[in-house]
Design a protein around this motif. Sequence first.
Motif, short mmCIF file in Angstrom:
data_model
loop_
_atom_site.label_atom_id
_atom_site.label_comp_id
_atom_site.label_asym_id
_atom_site.label_seq_id
_atom_site.Cartn_x
_atom_site.Cartn_y
_atom_site.Cartn_z
N CYS A 190 -20.19 -41.09 29.65
CA CYS A 190 -21.14 -42.19 29.66
C CYS A 190 -21.57 -42.55 31.08
O CYS A 190 -20.71 -42.74 31.95
CB CYS A 190 -20.52 -43.40 28.98
N GLY B 153 -17.68 -46.23 23.83
CA GLY B 153 -16.77 -46.82 24.81
C GLY B 153 -17.25 -48.18 25.26
O GLY B 153 -16.51 -49.16 25.22
N CYS B 154 -18.51 -48.26 25.67
CA CYS B 154 -19.01 -49.54 26.17
C CYS B 154 -20.02 -50.16 25.22
O CYS B 154 -20.58 -51.21 25.50
CB CYS B 154 -19.62 -49.38 27.56
ZN LIG Z 1 -20.33 -46.21 27.87
#
Ligand SMILES: [Zn+2]
Length: 704
Positions: A35, A58-59
């Motif tokens: 990412c 993930g984010c």
């Molecule tokens: Zn991310």
Amino acid sequence: MASIIDTIKAKIDVVEEIGLVVALQKSGRSFKGLCPFHNERTPSFHVFAESQTWHCFGCNEGGDVFTFVQKQQGLEFRDALAYLAEKAGVSIEDNGTRNPEEEREASAIKERLRKLNEDALLWFHQMLLRAKDATEARAYIQSRGISSDSVIAFGLGYAPNQGNALSSFLLGRGYAEYELVNGGLARTREGAGNTGGVGSVEGTGEASGGVYDYFRQRIIFPIRDTRGRVIGFGGRALGDGQPKYLNSPQTVLFEKNSVLYALDLAKDAIKLAKQAIIVEGYVDAIIAHQHGTRQTVACIGSAITEKHIQQLKKLTKQVTLALDPDAAGVTATEHGIQEALKAFDRSVVPVPLAADEHRTGTRKEGKRNEPRGMIRLEEQVDAEINVLQLPPGQDPDEVIRQDFSLWSYAVAHPIALVDYYFVAKTANLDLRQPGGKTEAARRLLPVIAMISDRVKRDAYIRKLATMIAVDERSLHDELRRVLRKQANPAVIAVFSDPMGPRSIQGTLGRQRPITKEDGREDAIEPAEPAKEKSNREEQEQQIYALDRNWQSRLQWEDYLIGLLLQNPGLSQYVCGIINDGDFAGTDTRELYRILNSVYQRGSSPLHQSFEQYVPSALLATIARARESVESKSSLSGTSLVKDAMQCATRLKRIRLLQLNTELRYLMSEANEAGDAESMRQFQQQLLAIHRQLRTIDSAMHLHG
Ligand SMILES: [Zn+2]
């Protein structure tokens, strides 16, 4: 008729576009990579070719090619549109409400002004390097420790003291007087023959007609936009000239309250450092860059405005204020902080009323006093704003030059906003006196109330209690009062449906608020009954099914935008349920964002003129959205609120279902690859999504 956005999307493949900056690895029908928006070692960033979307598990960032370009390059929608259109070979006439011809003219004027600025810049710069009477200017630059590399990198210049030296030069290059004036480089002489303050003009022997230079006897700091184009100038007086700092006047290119000096040179470093430092002066910024703190920008003018922060928050969530720490500076900083808080995205989370009560005995009372059937939607400032602690009375550039280790320590260890407030807001109080104690609590409790994390909030209450030596519990009582009074950050959503209150209260009362941390905290929860032995084909079918839902989803988005256009006030009910990332349409997403920002600014010029805020590529969507509302029977009052909230909830639900499908697909792939670690992570995220879905379903009685 396909919109410009559709045409661009048809021509630009999201996989290819993202592949330019992220090393993507094919994995089944999707692609994955590291990412670009958060730090990670194993890829959780996925690009889906079928839906032309991307998502990072993930984010949690995601969207389409527009979102990616905006986020990755730190661009406004308008600029991302221009960038992608150019790439796709599609012509856009982004003209607001103007017609194409006017627009062409306007952009020609801007282009000409940029050229003018470039020419002026070169001239100023040459003056600084070569002119005989620039000795003082060169000495000043040296005295401030600015290296010759920085002089070149920042394009510093010198405006001599003659009245019209620059004007003559520019007129000689074919620019007209009115262009110099409109460009903020010259002023019109008052009355013919009146050479009052510019007596020396006569001596030059060159005719400059009715104008004289705007900048005289000053060091010139060229001000550039994010793309590095010169849009204006800042001039610092040499000697006793007044004002000490003079900036270009407002022009079609230069909007004083939104420009950040050195942002063009700082933006990559900001992304890398995950921090933006805001200093006050041009020289502070230059010296910071010169010594390697390249994530530094300076605010032009005296205050940080929302527009400044808007630009930074596209690059980082951590903004560090390094403003003058003296007394006047404290107020300025505080003002800056208020602005910063206003501008950052707020993620609004539904909080059950019961959760507001503390274990201090008022539980029953509290419950009785709160109207039934309400959800408090609590805002969280989705950013970290902190403050650099520098020795009092010293400007950043002095600190950097005298003791760089002190500076770099301060940069790496900025103090939290709340801690800063604890010091700044009590500096002039005598905390041993009852009056001082009361005042300290009065000033600090609203600050503490802004903290959404309850554990942190309790810690600060403890800190305050110790600081003013009062009982912690009484502060908690007071804090509750403050929280209740804060009408602004909290939104009360009323459900008129007689069935509604019971179930909402019931469900949310048992559940904790949905927060970002939940995904992690709840990892230990027993796994969802995973009875569906999902095979690959089934997954793929689900993706196609989603495609079929696409159209109806877009229609709901149109409808919601239509409702908000008609009733801007509805946005406070809706913003707690969805955010712009939940929109599937590029156009509706951007409109939602604009609507919210207009609404949050408190102005409501939404009746006939909303269109003027909007790039012309989105005008068709506005018309469509208005139409979709008009075709329905008109609602009013609470049923209108309910309608909007239901619509928003439906969209949120579709969004969660989409994530659900994507996750299941990725899980089946991880399963085949025998990647147990990924399986485990996906499973956790799946659980978080299921929890949100359950909350939504029971709150709104939506099934199936
Ligand atoms: Zn991310």
